[in-house]
Design a protein around this motif. Structure first.
Motif, PDB file in Angstrom:
ATOM      1  N   LEU A   1       0.935  -1.174  -0.046  1.00 37.77           N
ATOM      2  CA  LEU A   1       0.001  -0.172  -0.255  1.00 37.77           C
ATOM      3  C   LEU A   1       0.863   1.156  -0.017  1.00 37.77           C
ATOM      4  N   ILE A   2       0.629   1.982  -1.111  1.00 36.14           N
ATOM      5  CA  ILE A   2       1.411   3.252  -1.115  1.00 36.14           C
ATOM      6  C   ILE A   2       0.653   4.412  -1.484  1.00 36.14           C
ATOM      7  N   PRO A   3       1.137   5.741  -1.151  1.00 38.33           N
ATOM      8  CA  PRO A   3       0.294   6.981  -1.095  1.00 38.33           C
ATOM      9  C   PRO A   3      -0.160   7.317  -2.560  1.00 38.33           C
ATOM     10  N   GLU A   4       0.626   6.838  -3.455  1.00 38.41           N
ATOM     11  CA  GLU A   4       0.194   7.238  -5.097  1.00 38.41           C
ATOM     12  C   GLU A   4      -0.762   6.465  -5.481  1.00 38.41           C
ATOM     13  N   ARG A   5      -1.252   5.209  -4.968  1.00 37.27           N
ATOM     14  CA  ARG A   5      -2.063   4.366  -5.471  1.00 37.27           C
ATOM     15  C   ARG A   5      -3.306   4.041  -4.553  1.00 37.27           C
ATOM     16  N   SER A   6      -4.532   4.227  -5.108  1.00 32.44           N
ATOM     17  CA  SER A   6      -5.809   3.834  -4.421  1.00 32.44           C
ATOM     18  C   SER A   6      -5.822   2.467  -4.119  1.00 32.44           C
ATOM     19  N   PHE A   7      -6.458   2.050  -3.221  1.00 29.70           N
ATOM     20  CA  PHE A   7      -6.733   0.682  -2.736  1.00 29.70           C
ATOM     21  C   PHE A   7      -8.223   0.276  -2.260  1.00 29.70           C
ATOM     22  N   ASP A   8      -8.529  -1.014  -2.557  1.00 27.97           N
ATOM     23  CA  ASP A   8      -9.888  -1.339  -2.109  1.00 27.97           C
ATOM     24  C   ASP A   8      -9.496  -2.420  -0.858  1.00 27.97           C
TER      25      ASP A   8
ATOM     26  N   GLY B   1       2.455   7.250   4.525  1.00 32.37           N
ATOM     27  CA  GLY B   1       1.630   8.233   4.099  1.00 32.37           C
ATOM     28  C   GLY B   1       0.148   7.633   3.756  1.00 32.37           C
ATOM     29  N   VAL B   2       0.010   6.179   3.634  1.00 34.80           N
ATOM     30  CA  VAL B   2      -1.310   6.063   3.393  1.00 34.80           C
ATOM     31  C   VAL B   2      -2.348   5.835   4.867  1.00 34.80           C
ATOM     32  N   MET B   3      -1.732   5.446   5.874  1.00 38.64           N
ATOM     33  CA  MET B   3      -2.290   5.446   7.095  1.00 38.64           C
ATOM     34  C   MET B   3      -1.354   4.852   8.007  1.00 38.64           C
ATOM     35  N   SER B   4      -1.613   4.488   9.256  1.00 37.33           N
ATOM     36  CA  SER B   4      -0.860   4.184  10.486  1.00 37.33           C
ATOM     37  C   SER B   4      -1.085   2.699  10.331  1.00 37.33           C
ATOM     38  N   ALA B   5      -0.019   1.925  10.683  1.00 36.25           N
ATOM     39  CA  ALA B   5      -0.463   0.267  10.714  1.00 36.25           C
ATOM     40  C   ALA B   5      -1.531  -0.018  11.630  1.00 36.25           C
ATOM     41  N   SER B   6      -1.278   0.727  12.915  1.00 29.93           N
ATOM     42  CA  SER B   6      -2.184   0.311  13.892  1.00 29.93           C
ATOM     43  C   SER B   6      -3.664   0.714  13.490  1.00 29.93           C
ATOM     44  N   LYS B   7      -3.658   1.715  12.621  1.00 32.69           N
ATOM     45  CA  LYS B   7      -5.259   1.985  12.253  1.00 32.69           C
ATOM     46  C   LYS B   7      -5.425   0.849  11.265  1.00 32.69           C
TER      47      LYS B   7
END
Length: 319
Positions: free
Chosen positions: A190-197, A223-229
């Motif tokens: 998961l990276i900030p430059e690509r959306s994900f489902d 940058g996507v979100m925290s791992a804990s979230k």
């Protein structure tokens, strides 16, 4: 030109010392006096400038971090701060400056160049997010640090049949997560430059379980979100238990790889050549294994993007 200086600014990265060493020794080779500016742009404003000799940069090529130290300076962002910096350079009779850092450091170098003081930028950042270069100084070392950690975490994931979320650096750029994910065989990246489902991620995890796979690795750029979230979402929405590992600042440290040492040496040497050619406002990079330079202003207008082909490949190989 008789005197030049070098500084490091922003976040440290492995290989900065190799770049400093190259600037100093290449400069001395051509008969220049070379000065080190300590503590970045703030040190420049404060006049924290010292002459560097050949011995000053001995035994540093293998060391992580930066012997010149680094900092961030709010004062330098002002017109007054920039003029003070130039005043300090001129009082030391320094005629050119090499700046090693990320895009913020480049902006500072551009400001000084626009005010008549020639600066050359070297891309020193583990994020690999500077346009105009295939690789930045420190990225390869950080990548290998993450891959080693990922390999070790996978041992535990396999032993306990668990899903691990590994959070790596990259607030705006996903290169570390992407490259490490491919190299470490992560099932999801998961990276900030690509959306994900999230539904798609869960389906991939379930597909793995169906074919007998009892453990998985999710490589997550911060940058996507925290791992804990992400762990909380997977638990609350899908009932999936995960374990979290946040690698943090270990990614910035450590002895630079051979690649980063050579890269920084080549770039540092080219920076000195550009100053001797009377050029300023240039950003040094590497493209197709050739050292190149671009206008800093143009580089700052562009946006670095991860290799799309590599992201597609990661999807294909993690089925």
């Amino acid at each position: 030109m008789k005197r030049i200086a070098v500084l490091t600014s922003g976040g440290d990265s492995p290989g900065m010392n190799a770049g400093i060493r190259a600037v100093v020794r290449k400069g001395i080779f051509h008969g220049l006096e070379v000065y080190g500016v300590y503590h970045g742009y703030q040190g420049l404003i404060n006049g924290d400038i010292k002459k560097l000799e050949l011995g000053s940069v001995g035994d540093i090529i293998h060391r992580g971090g930066t012997i010149l130290q680094s900092s961030r300076s709010e004062q330098f962002k002002t017109e007054e701060g920039q003029l003070l910096a130039i005043q300090q350079l001129k009082s030391s009779e320094i005629e050119g400056l090499v700046v090693i850092g990320g895009d913020g450091s480049y902006r500072g170098a551009l400001k000084l160049t626009e005010k008549g003081f020639p600066c050359i930028g070297l891309p020193g950042t583990i994020d690999n997010d500077i346009p105009g270069t295939d690789f930045t100084i420190g990225f390869d070392t950080a990548l290998n640090t993450v891959v080693r950690a990922m390999d070790q975490i996978r041992d535990t994931a396999q032993s306990h049949e668990r899903i691990f979320i590994i959070e790596v650096m990259g607030r705006h750029a996903g290169d570390i997560a992407l490259w490490a994910g491919v190299a470490g065989g992560a099932e999801t990246i998961l990276i900030p430059e690509r959306s994900f489902d999230l539904d798609d991620i869960v389906k991939r995890l379930e597909h793995g379980v169906e074919r007998g796979k009892k453990h998985s690795i999710i490589a997550l750029a911060e940058g996507v979100m925290s791992a804990s979230k992400l762990a909380d979402i997977l638990k609350e929405k899908y009932g999936i238990e995960t374990r979290v590992s946040v690698l943090g600042h270990i990614q910035r440290g450590g002895s630079p790889t051979g690649f980063d040492r050579v890269l920084a040496s080549r770039m540092g040497a080219r920076a000195v050549e550009l100053l001797l050619e009377g050029k300023g406002g240039r950003a040094v990079g590497i493209q197709k294994n050739q050292i190149v330079d671009h206008d800093i202003e143009e580089i700052l207008k562009e946006k670095s993007e991860p290799i799309g082909e590599l992201y597609t490949l990661s999807k294909q190989l993690s089925i």
